[in-house]
Enzyme design. Sequence first.
Site, PDB file in Angstrom:
ATOM      1  N   SER A  10       0.839  -1.039  -0.028  1.00  0.00           N
ATOM      2  CA  SER A  10      -0.025   0.020   0.042  1.00  0.00           C
ATOM      3  C   SER A  10       0.868   1.241  -0.001  1.00  0.00           C
ATOM      4  O   SER A  10       1.617   1.620   0.895  1.00  0.00           O
ATOM      5  CB  SER A  10      -0.756   0.019   1.076  1.00  0.00           C
ATOM      6  OG  SER A  10      -1.502   1.374   1.731  1.00  0.00           O
ATOM      7  N   HIS A  35      -1.281  -1.305  -4.281  1.00  0.00           N
ATOM      8  CA  HIS A  35      -2.333  -1.084  -3.245  1.00  0.00           C
ATOM      9  C   HIS A  35      -2.647   0.301  -3.321  1.00  0.00           C
ATOM     10  O   HIS A  35      -1.729   1.132  -2.718  1.00  0.00           O
ATOM     11  CB  HIS A  35      -2.842  -1.882  -2.165  1.00  0.00           C
ATOM     12  CG  HIS A  35      -3.887  -1.704  -1.408  1.00  0.00           C
ATOM     13  ND1 HIS A  35      -4.979  -2.382  -1.741  1.00  0.00           N
ATOM     14  CD2 HIS A  35      -4.123  -0.925  -0.407  1.00  0.00           C
ATOM     15  CE1 HIS A  35      -5.998  -1.910  -0.835  1.00  0.00           C
ATOM     16  NE2 HIS A  35      -5.846  -1.066  -0.119  1.00  0.00           N
ATOM     17  N   ASP A  37      -4.762   3.697  -1.690  1.00  0.00           N
ATOM     18  CA  ASP A  37      -5.724   4.236  -0.730  1.00  0.00           C
ATOM     19  C   ASP A  37      -6.314   5.413  -0.874  1.00  0.00           C
ATOM     20  O   ASP A  37      -5.538   6.407  -0.674  1.00  0.00           O
ATOM     21  CB  ASP A  37      -5.352   3.864   0.731  1.00  0.00           C
ATOM     22  CG  ASP A  37      -5.034   2.474   1.046  1.00  0.00           C
ATOM     23  OD1 ASP A  37      -6.162   1.768   1.040  1.00  0.00           O
ATOM     24  OD2 ASP A  37      -3.890   2.085   1.510  1.00  0.00           O
ATOM     25  N   MET A  39      -8.539   8.436   0.075  1.00  0.00           N
ATOM     26  CA  MET A  39      -9.392   8.854   1.034  1.00  0.00           C
ATOM     27  C   MET A  39      -9.861  10.255   0.977  1.00  0.00           C
ATOM     28  O   MET A  39      -9.069  11.200   0.467  1.00  0.00           O
ATOM     29  CB  MET A  39      -8.369   8.815   2.348  1.00  0.00           C
ATOM     30  CG  MET A  39      -8.118   7.453   2.603  1.00  0.00           C
ATOM     31  SD  MET A  39      -7.238   7.368   4.272  1.00  0.00           S
ATOM     32  CE  MET A  39      -6.177   6.004   4.030  1.00  0.00           C
ATOM     33  N   HIS A  68      -8.435   0.929  -3.747  1.00  0.00           N
ATOM     34  CA  HIS A  68      -9.385   0.981  -2.554  1.00  0.00           C
ATOM     35  C   HIS A  68     -10.013   2.567  -2.203  1.00  0.00           C
ATOM     36  O   HIS A  68      -9.569   3.415  -1.779  1.00  0.00           O
ATOM     37  CB  HIS A  68      -8.654   0.332  -1.263  1.00  0.00           C
ATOM     38  CG  HIS A  68      -9.320   0.265   0.055  1.00  0.00           C
ATOM     39  ND1 HIS A  68      -8.551  -0.008   1.127  1.00  0.00           N
ATOM     40  CD2 HIS A  68     -10.753   0.209   0.297  1.00  0.00           C
ATOM     41  CE1 HIS A  68      -9.598   0.095   2.124  1.00  0.00           C
ATOM     42  NE2 HIS A  68     -10.884   0.240   1.542  1.00  0.00           N
ATOM     43  N   MET A  70     -11.898   4.799  -0.339  1.00  0.00           N
ATOM     44  CA  MET A  70     -12.504   5.157   1.052  1.00  0.00           C
ATOM     45  C   MET A  70     -13.299   6.531   0.935  1.00  0.00           C
ATOM     46  O   MET A  70     -12.509   7.662   1.255  1.00  0.00           O
ATOM     47  CB  MET A  70     -11.673   5.074   2.220  1.00  0.00           C
ATOM     48  CG  MET A  70     -11.141   3.625   2.448  1.00  0.00           C
ATOM     49  SD  MET A  70      -9.613   3.619   3.541  1.00  0.00           S
ATOM     50  CE  MET A  70      -8.622   3.635   2.039  1.00  0.00           C
ATOM     51  N   MET A 139     -11.587  -6.110   5.693  1.00  0.00           N
ATOM     52  CA  MET A 139     -10.631  -4.965   6.225  1.00  0.00           C
ATOM     53  C   MET A 139     -10.350  -5.606   7.746  1.00  0.00           C
ATOM     54  O   MET A 139     -11.268  -6.002   8.497  1.00  0.00           O
ATOM     55  CB  MET A 139     -11.862  -3.563   6.569  1.00  0.00           C
ATOM     56  CG  MET A 139     -11.779  -2.835   5.353  1.00  0.00           C
ATOM     57  SD  MET A 139     -10.299  -2.443   4.284  1.00  0.00           S
ATOM     58  CE  MET A 139      -9.538  -1.424   5.674  1.00  0.00           C
ATOM     59  N   GLY A 144      -8.944   4.139   7.098  1.00  0.00           N
ATOM     60  CA  GLY A 144      -8.527   5.569   7.362  1.00  0.00           C
ATOM     61  C   GLY A 144      -7.246   5.677   7.780  1.00  0.00           C
ATOM     62  O   GLY A 144      -7.031   6.715   7.350  1.00  0.00           O
ATOM     63  N   ASP A 177      -6.571  -6.275   4.643  1.00  0.00           N
ATOM     64  CA  ASP A 177      -5.919  -5.168   4.455  1.00  0.00           C
ATOM     65  C   ASP A 177      -5.962  -4.443   5.791  1.00  0.00           C
ATOM     66  O   ASP A 177      -6.944  -4.096   6.504  1.00  0.00           O
ATOM     67  CB  ASP A 177      -6.771  -4.081   3.613  1.00  0.00           C
ATOM     68  CG  ASP A 177      -6.013  -2.775   3.411  1.00  0.00           C
ATOM     69  OD1 ASP A 177      -4.886  -2.519   3.927  1.00  0.00           O
ATOM     70  OD2 ASP A 177      -6.876  -1.863   2.712  1.00  0.00           O
ATOM     71  N   GLY A 178      -4.804  -4.142   6.425  1.00  0.00           N
ATOM     72  CA  GLY A 178      -4.614  -3.519   7.606  1.00  0.00           C
ATOM     73  C   GLY A 178      -3.872  -4.308   8.666  1.00  0.00           C
ATOM     74  O   GLY A 178      -4.410  -5.526   9.165  1.00  0.00           O
ATOM     75  N   GLY A 179      -2.876  -3.745   9.322  1.00  0.00           N
ATOM     76  CA  GLY A 179      -2.035  -4.535  10.342  1.00  0.00           C
ATOM     77  C   GLY A 179      -1.409  -5.863   9.832  1.00  0.00           C
ATOM     78  O   GLY A 179      -1.274  -6.766  10.622  1.00  0.00           O
ATOM     79  N   SER A 200       2.771  -0.361   5.949  1.00  0.00           N
ATOM     80  CA  SER A 200       4.060  -0.073   6.925  1.00  0.00           C
ATOM     81  C   SER A 200       4.923  -1.414   6.969  1.00  0.00           C
ATOM     82  O   SER A 200       6.298  -1.208   7.149  1.00  0.00           O
ATOM     83  CB  SER A 200       3.624   0.466   8.223  1.00  0.00           C
ATOM     84  OG  SER A 200       2.589  -0.260   8.800  1.00  0.00           O
TER      85      SER A 200
HETATM   86  C1  DX5 Z   1      -6.259   1.812   5.842  1.00  0.00           C
HETATM   87  C2  DX5 Z   1      -5.664   1.326   4.456  1.00  0.00           C
HETATM   88  C3  DX5 Z   1      -4.857   0.457   4.285  1.00  0.00           C
HETATM   89  C4  DX5 Z   1      -3.206   0.685   4.930  1.00  0.00           C
HETATM   90  C5  DX5 Z   1      -2.830  -0.287   5.455  1.00  0.00           C
HETATM   91  O1  DX5 Z   1      -7.420   2.417   5.938  1.00  0.00           O
HETATM   92  O2  DX5 Z   1      -6.719   0.814   3.637  1.00  0.00           O
HETATM   93  O3  DX5 Z   1      -4.479  -0.109   3.092  1.00  0.00           O
HETATM   94  O4  DX5 Z   1      -2.530   1.391   4.174  1.00  0.00           O
HETATM   95  O5  DX5 Z   1      -1.539  -0.071   6.399  1.00  0.00           O
HETATM   96  P1  DX5 Z   1      -0.742  -1.011   7.325  1.00  0.00           P
HETATM   97  O6  DX5 Z   1      -0.478  -2.295   6.404  1.00  0.00           O
HETATM   98  O7  DX5 Z   1       0.420  -0.045   7.698  1.00  0.00           O
HETATM   99  O8  DX5 Z   1      -1.728  -1.469   8.186  1.00  0.00           O
HETATM  100 ZN    ZN Z   2      -6.442  -0.163   1.562  1.00  0.00          ZN
END
Ligand code: DX5
Ligand code: ZN
Length: 223
Positions: A10, A35, A37, A39, A68, A70, A139, A144, A177-179, A200
Site C-alpha cells: 500500500s 494498493h 488508498d 481517502m 481502494h 474510501m 478490512m 482510515g 488489508d490492515g495490520g 508499513s
Molecule cells: C487503511 C488502508 C490500508 C493501509 C494499511 O485504511 O486501507 O491499505 O495502508 O496499512 P498497514 O499495512 O500499515 O496497516
Molecule cells: Zn486499503
Amino acid sequence: MGLPIQIAPSILSADFRCIEKEVQAVQNAGADRIHCDVMDGNFVPDLTFGPMVIEAVKKCVSIPLDVHLMISEPHKHVKQYCESGADILVIHAEECKNMPHVIENIKKCGIKAGITVNPDVSLQLIFPYLDMVDQVLIMTVYAGSAGQKFIPQMLDRIKTVSDEIKNRNLRIDLEVDGGINNQTAAQCIKNGANVLVAGSYIFNESNYKVQIEKLRNATVDHD
Ligand code: DX5
Ligand code: ZN
C-alpha cells in the site's frame, strides 16, 4: 487448488517525494499489485489522493493497480477511477447506493470489481454480490490510516467469506488489508485469504524484497 498468494504494497506508507522510485522498487522486489488508498476526508477523516495520482502511478509500473476507494458516495466517482488506470476497483458497500449497478459499471469499463465493508458492518451487505465480483476485501482494521493494529476477530470473517466462496464454487480473490505482518499474514492465509495488502510492514523497512518474501512465505515460516 487455491489461488496464488499475492502481495499488494500500500503506497499510503511510501515516500511520496519519490513515488515513482518507490512503486518501481516494490515491483522489482516482487510485488504482484500496487494498493492505492483513496481517502476523501469525509468517509474517513484523512485525505490522500485522487485519480490524478492513480494515473501517474499507472505510468510507472506494469503490475495492476488495486484501488481502494474510501470515499463518500463512491457510485458517483466510479467512471473517473476506471479511466484513471485502476485495474481493480474496491468499493465500500456500506457507502454505496445501487451496488449491482455500480459493479456492472466497473465491469463495463473492462476492469475488475471488488467489494468490502468496515469491521463493524455486517457481511450481509457483501453476500448478495459475491457472484458478481472478482474480489472481496476483508478490512482487518478500520479504514482510515496506516500502522493500525490487526483486529484478530476478523479472522472469523475471513473464514466465513472463504467458506461461502467455496460453497458457491467461485474463484475470486480474498484480500485482507490492515495490520498485516508476517504473523498476521500467516493467520489470514490459514483462514482463506490469498491477497495480502501491507503498507508499513513493507515501506517502513529498507529491504522491500525481504519483507515481500516474508509475507509470501508466511505460512511456511509461522504456521
Ligand atoms: C487503511 C488502508 C490500508 C493501509 C494499511 O485504511 O486501507 O491499505 O495502508 O496499512 P498497514 O499495512 O500499515 O496497516
Ligand atoms: Zn486499503
